[in-house]
Write a protein that holds these residues in place. Structure first.
Motif, mmCIF file in Angstrom:
data_model
loop_
_atom_site.group_PDB
_atom_site.id
_atom_site.type_symbol
_atom_site.label_atom_id
_atom_site.label_comp_id
_atom_site.label_asym_id
_atom_site.label_seq_id
_atom_site.Cartn_x
_atom_site.Cartn_y
_atom_site.Cartn_z
ATOM 1 N N GLN A 1 -3.440 -9.638 4.636
ATOM 2 C CA GLN A 1 -3.907 -8.258 4.748
ATOM 3 C C GLN A 1 -2.845 -7.371 5.390
ATOM 4 O O GLN A 1 -2.547 -6.276 4.892
ATOM 5 C CB GLN A 1 -5.189 -8.204 5.586
ATOM 6 C CG GLN A 1 -5.709 -6.786 5.813
ATOM 7 C CD GLN A 1 -6.957 -6.749 6.684
ATOM 8 O OE1 GLN A 1 -7.649 -7.754 6.844
ATOM 9 N NE2 GLN A 1 -7.247 -5.579 7.256
ATOM 10 N N ALA A 2 -2.241 -7.848 6.482
ATOM 11 C CA ALA A 2 -1.209 -7.064 7.162
ATOM 12 C C ALA A 2 0.039 -6.938 6.296
ATOM 13 O O ALA A 2 0.681 -5.886 6.254
ATOM 14 C CB ALA A 2 -0.858 -7.712 8.501
ATOM 15 N N ASN B 1 -6.163 -1.802 5.148
ATOM 16 C CA ASN B 1 -7.107 -1.822 6.266
ATOM 17 C C ASN B 1 -8.275 -2.750 5.916
ATOM 18 O O ASN B 1 -8.338 -3.298 4.809
ATOM 19 C CB ASN B 1 -7.576 -0.412 6.629
ATOM 20 C CG ASN B 1 -8.312 0.280 5.481
ATOM 21 O OD1 ASN B 1 -9.040 -0.351 4.713
ATOM 22 N ND2 ASN B 1 -8.109 1.594 5.377
ATOM 23 N N ASP B 2 -9.217 -2.910 6.839
ATOM 24 C CA ASP B 2 -10.306 -3.883 6.630
ATOM 25 C C ASP B 2 -11.138 -3.562 5.396
ATOM 26 O O ASP B 2 -11.484 -4.453 4.604
ATOM 27 C CB ASP B 2 -11.213 -3.925 7.869
ATOM 28 C CG ASP B 2 -10.524 -4.540 9.075
ATOM 29 O OD1 ASP B 2 -9.512 -5.251 8.866
ATOM 30 O OD2 ASP B 2 -10.988 -4.320 10.212
ATOM 31 N N ILE B 3 -11.476 -2.277 5.202
ATOM 32 C CA ILE B 3 -12.314 -1.889 4.064
ATOM 33 C C ILE B 3 -11.568 -2.147 2.750
ATOM 34 O O ILE B 3 -12.132 -2.705 1.798
ATOM 35 C CB ILE B 3 -12.723 -0.408 4.174
ATOM 36 C CG1 ILE B 3 -13.638 -0.204 5.381
ATOM 37 C CG2 ILE B 3 -13.397 0.067 2.880
ATOM 38 C CD1 ILE B 3 -14.024 1.237 5.621
ATOM 39 N N GLU B 4 -10.313 -1.737 2.696
ATOM 40 C CA GLU B 4 -9.521 -1.928 1.474
ATOM 41 C C GLU B 4 -9.365 -3.402 1.135
ATOM 42 O O GLU B 4 -9.451 -3.805 -0.036
ATOM 43 C CB GLU B 4 -8.153 -1.267 1.650
ATOM 44 C CG GLU B 4 -8.218 0.250 1.748
ATOM 45 C CD GLU B 4 -6.979 0.869 2.364
ATOM 46 O OE1 GLU B 4 -6.847 2.112 2.318
ATOM 47 O OE2 GLU B 4 -6.133 0.125 2.905
ATOM 48 N N TYR B 5 -9.132 -4.203 2.167
ATOM 49 C CA TYR B 5 -8.942 -5.646 1.939
ATOM 50 C C TYR B 5 -10.230 -6.282 1.428
ATOM 51 O O TYR B 5 -10.203 -7.096 0.488
ATOM 52 C CB TYR B 5 -8.497 -6.307 3.237
ATOM 53 C CG TYR B 5 -8.080 -7.754 3.078
ATOM 54 C CD1 TYR B 5 -6.954 -8.085 2.333
ATOM 55 C CD2 TYR B 5 -8.804 -8.777 3.682
ATOM 56 C CE1 TYR B 5 -6.553 -9.407 2.186
ATOM 57 C CE2 TYR B 5 -8.408 -10.101 3.548
ATOM 58 C CZ TYR B 5 -7.286 -10.415 2.796
ATOM 59 O OH TYR B 5 -6.902 -11.729 2.651
ATOM 60 N N GLN B 6 -11.369 -5.908 1.990
ATOM 61 C CA GLN B 6 -12.644 -6.460 1.541
ATOM 62 C C GLN B 6 -12.969 -6.022 0.116
ATOM 63 O O GLN B 6 -13.483 -6.810 -0.695
ATOM 64 C CB GLN B 6 -13.772 -6.033 2.499
ATOM 65 C CG GLN B 6 -13.718 -6.702 3.872
ATOM 66 C CD GLN B 6 -13.783 -8.218 3.775
ATOM 67 O OE1 GLN B 6 -14.593 -8.770 3.021
ATOM 68 N NE2 GLN B 6 -12.927 -8.893 4.538
ATOM 69 N N LYS C 1 0.828 -1.207 0.000
ATOM 70 C CA LYS C 1 0.000 0.000 0.000
ATOM 71 C C LYS C 1 0.864 1.260 0.000
ATOM 72 O O LYS C 1 0.592 2.212 -0.742
ATOM 73 C CB LYS C 1 -0.937 0.006 1.205
ATOM 74 C CG LYS C 1 -1.830 1.239 1.316
ATOM 75 C CD LYS C 1 -2.723 1.162 2.536
ATOM 76 C CE LYS C 1 -3.538 2.428 2.726
ATOM 77 N NZ LYS C 1 -4.420 2.345 3.920
ATOM 78 N N SER D 1 -0.667 -11.998 8.461
ATOM 79 C CA SER D 1 -1.769 -12.288 7.543
ATOM 80 C C SER D 1 -1.482 -11.586 6.226
ATOM 81 O O SER D 1 -0.665 -10.645 6.177
ATOM 82 C CB SER D 1 -3.089 -11.783 8.117
ATOM 83 O OG SER D 1 -3.081 -10.355 8.168
#
Length: 258
Positions: free
Chosen positions: A35-36, A41-46, A4, A33
């Motif tokens: 994602q990390a 962040n959670d929204i971007e990953y989803q 990112k 993970s």
């Protein structure tokens, strides 16, 4: 830096995420993970999971006009286009070869029929705009890492290239959009144009070029850069005597080169 952070600073393209996923899968020992590891962040990953690379790219750019663009060329196409540039800059007798390295790294080999000496090594580095290299590198090495090739790739794309990344089929070239080009890139373009004009003044092969026509050409080039948003209008000026004494200076340069 995470994926990112790299993409938001223009050091990679959205497609590079595939290479990051490959690295994460091969190096499970990182203890993170996915994602990390990517820095999302959670929204971007989803959004990435549901909408893919294109959806994530829009999310990370916040709907703004993208600062960076990508040009993708297959290995054969990229080799052919780089060969054309090398032929134009150095003359026939240099052969370009490309190869992919680990992950998204790649490099270029330049073989010459001439024996490399200090002058030729410096000439190659200058003409091909190899950046941050020892100008005598070709005395010992003929492979050039892709990290040094941004200047050469800029000659190919006519954009400011910030990085490039390889996959099995070719190379992604990361360019700045014209309106986001750096002042240094614009200064570089102007210096190249002026250098060419100064060499042409007084050269019998360019009998139509003189200090007056050169001023007109430089003025027109500045106008084009201004219209493209690369040059501030208050810097768009060429004095009538800008190329004064250029003809005699050009003759001296050619005499020194003989």
């Amino acid at each position: 830096m995470t994926f990112k952070e790299l993409i938001q600073t223009g050091q990679c393209s959205i497609s590079t995420i595939d290479a990051w996923v490959e690295i994460w899968r091969k190096e499970k020992g990182v203890g993170q993970s996915l994602q990390a590891f990517l820095g999302l962040n959670d929204i971007e990953y989803q959004i990435w999971l549901m909408r893919g690379n294109a959806g994530l790219a829009r999310q990370l750019s916040n709907g703004r006009s993208p600062e960076y663009e990508t040009v993708y060329l297959g290995w054969d196409e990229l080799t052919a286009q780089l060969q054309e540039i090398v032929d134009a800059e150095l003359g026939v007798g240099c052969t370009v070869t490309l190869r992919r390295q680990d992950y998204y790294y790649w490099d270029m080999r330049l073989e010459t029929v001439q024996e490399i000496n200090e002058a030729l090594s410096e000439k190659i580095c200058e003409r091909l705009e190899l950046r941050d290299v020892d100008v005598l590198m070709f005395l010992e090495e003929d492979w050039v890492d892709s990290g040094y090739l941004c200047g050469l790739l800029s000659k190919l794309t006519h954009r400011e290239v910030t990085s490039s990344h390889a996959d099995d089929h070719g190379v992604w070239i990361i360019c700045k959009s014209l309106i986001w080009s750096s002042p240094e890139f614009t200064t570089h373009l102007l210096a190249k144009c002026e250098k060419r004009l100064r060499r042409e003044i007084g050269d019998q092969r360019y009998s139509w070029v003189n200090p007056d026509t050169a001023c007109h050409q430089l003025f027109g080039f500045m106008e084009a850069l201004t219209l493209l948003g690369l040059l501030d209008r208050d810097k768009w000026i060429v004095m009538p005597d800008h190329f004064a004494n250029a003809a005699s200076a050009s003759k001296e340069v050619r005499r020194d080169e003989m």
